[in-house]
Design an enzyme around this catalytic site. Structure first.
Site, PDB file in Angstrom:
ATOM      1  N   PRO A   2       0.849  -1.309  -0.069  1.00  0.00           N
ATOM      2  CA  PRO A   2      -0.060   0.007  -0.164  1.00  0.00           C
ATOM      3  C   PRO A   2       0.787   1.363  -0.012  1.00  0.00           C
ATOM      4  O   PRO A   2       1.891   1.234   0.714  1.00  0.00           O
ATOM      5  CB  PRO A   2      -0.786  -0.137   1.379  1.00  0.00           C
ATOM      6  CG  PRO A   2      -0.129  -1.096   2.022  1.00  0.00           C
ATOM      7  CD  PRO A   2       0.584  -2.102   1.433  1.00  0.00           C
ATOM      8  N   GLU A   3       0.424   2.154  -1.009  1.00  0.00           N
ATOM      9  CA  GLU A   3       1.138   3.474  -0.726  1.00  0.00           C
ATOM     10  C   GLU A   3       0.176   4.620  -0.156  1.00  0.00           C
ATOM     11  O   GLU A   3      -0.733   4.065   0.253  1.00  0.00           O
ATOM     12  CB  GLU A   3       1.446   3.986  -2.346  1.00  0.00           C
ATOM     13  CG  GLU A   3       2.300   2.890  -2.904  1.00  0.00           C
ATOM     14  CD  GLU A   3       2.778   3.108  -4.203  1.00  0.00           C
ATOM     15  OE1 GLU A   3       3.030   4.480  -4.328  1.00  0.00           O
ATOM     16  OE2 GLU A   3       3.162   2.447  -5.011  1.00  0.00           O
ATOM     17  N   LYS A  55       2.722   6.330   5.200  1.00  0.00           N
ATOM     18  CA  LYS A  55       2.110   4.926   5.236  1.00  0.00           C
ATOM     19  C   LYS A  55       1.786   4.543   6.589  1.00  0.00           C
ATOM     20  O   LYS A  55       1.156   3.178   6.646  1.00  0.00           O
ATOM     21  CB  LYS A  55       3.232   4.003   4.586  1.00  0.00           C
ATOM     22  CG  LYS A  55       3.605   4.445   2.971  1.00  0.00           C
ATOM     23  CD  LYS A  55       4.588   3.404   2.293  1.00  0.00           C
ATOM     24  CE  LYS A  55       5.114   3.734   1.006  1.00  0.00           C
ATOM     25  NZ  LYS A  55       6.149   2.948   0.635  1.00  0.00           N
TER      26      LYS A  55
END
Ligand code: ZN
Length: 285
Positions: A2-3, A55
């Site tokens: 995930p960014e 993040k």
């Protein structure tokens, strides 16, 4: 992985489901979280706010504590109605927060810690809002200074530093280099001041474009939603270079290259036609 855009959308969904209602139950497979819950029970407190910092996902409670989680490669938060079947096995559950309406489940969340306001400020791994490309507090001049402090590094490697531009991940890295015409192996020090400003502007714009649309979904999955940097949302047309090695560039027709790059061996994509090294050399794909 995930960014920043995914974590932002997760924080938005968790905030929508949880904020302003009392927590009715808290459980975790992490002994340290259960211990801090013994000391200051979350049940009875409210979620006051949920935010993303790069993040990191921060759940703030009315008692003053903050649950900080990082998803690394495989972690995710889901939100369910009571009685609704979970989309992952129970064995993957690490953290559960319940209200009268919803159950928020952290699956395979590998990093989780309960912070006091003081320990949150002191935790240097969690970026401040001024470093987060999605934050209104983001400071461009300071970001330029941080990027230029890594002059000896390739632009693509420096873009992944979460203490330089929090929220940019490996997909956006290649896309930012492409849209700004910068070769990913170009050293930061070889960029003009205008180019540095343009790269930072592209980072904010591309990540932000991926959080504008709010589907209202309560489950934010990492594979299901198509990340987009082009103006096309069709499958296979939403990115300029990422994942497109061997295919023709959408602008010039040259064949997109791919190479493992940097100290963390991350994959990088670029177009040898649109992205030139200042000294005219290129890197084999
Ligand atoms: Zn091209």
């Amino acid at each position: 992985m995930p960014e920043g855009d995914t974590i932002f959308r997760t924080a938005r969904a968790l905030g929508r489901a949880l904020a302003g209602r009392p927590i009715t139950a808290f459980r975790s497979t992490y002994p340290k979280l259960m211990q801090s819950d013994d000391d200051a029970p979350l049940a009875g407190q409210m979620v006051s706010r949920v935010e993303s910092r790069g993040k990191w996902l921060l759940i703030h409670f009315s008692g003053g504590g903050t649950l900080a989680t990082h998803m690394l490669m495989n972690g995710s938060w889901h939100i369910y109605r009571h009685g609704q079947p979970w989309q992952q096995p129970r064995a993957n559950m690490r953290i559960v927060l319940e209200t009268v309406d919803y159950i928020a489940v952290g699956f395979r969340v590998p990093v989780a810690r309960m912070h006091t306001p003081e320990s949150l400020r002191r935790d240097r791994r969690i970026p401040g809002t001024e470093i987060d490309v999605l934050s209104a507090d983001f400071d461009v001049q300071e970001a330029m200074r941080r990027l230029l402090a890594h002059g000896d590094e390739a632009v693509a490697d420096a873009l992944l530093r979460q203490d330089v531009l929090a929220g940019v991940g490996n997909v956006f890295k290649s896309e930012i280099c492409f849209v700004t015409g910068v070769h990913p192996y170009c050293k930061v020090a070889w960029l003009s001041e205008d180019q540095v400003r343009t790269v930072i502007g592209a980072a904010r714009k591309l990540v932000r474009a991926n959080v504008l649309e709010d589907s209202g979904d309560l489950i934010v999955t990492y594979g299901g939603r198509r990340r987009r940097t082009t103006h096309e949302s069709k499958p296979g047309a939403s990115l300029w270079v990422y994942g497109r090695h061997g295919e023709p560039c959408r602008r010039c027709g040259e064949v997109i290259r791919r190479r493992i790059q940097g100290p963390d061996a991350r994959v990088t994509f670029w177009c040898p036609g649109c992205q030139k090294m200042p000294d005219g050399t290129d890197v084999d794909g």
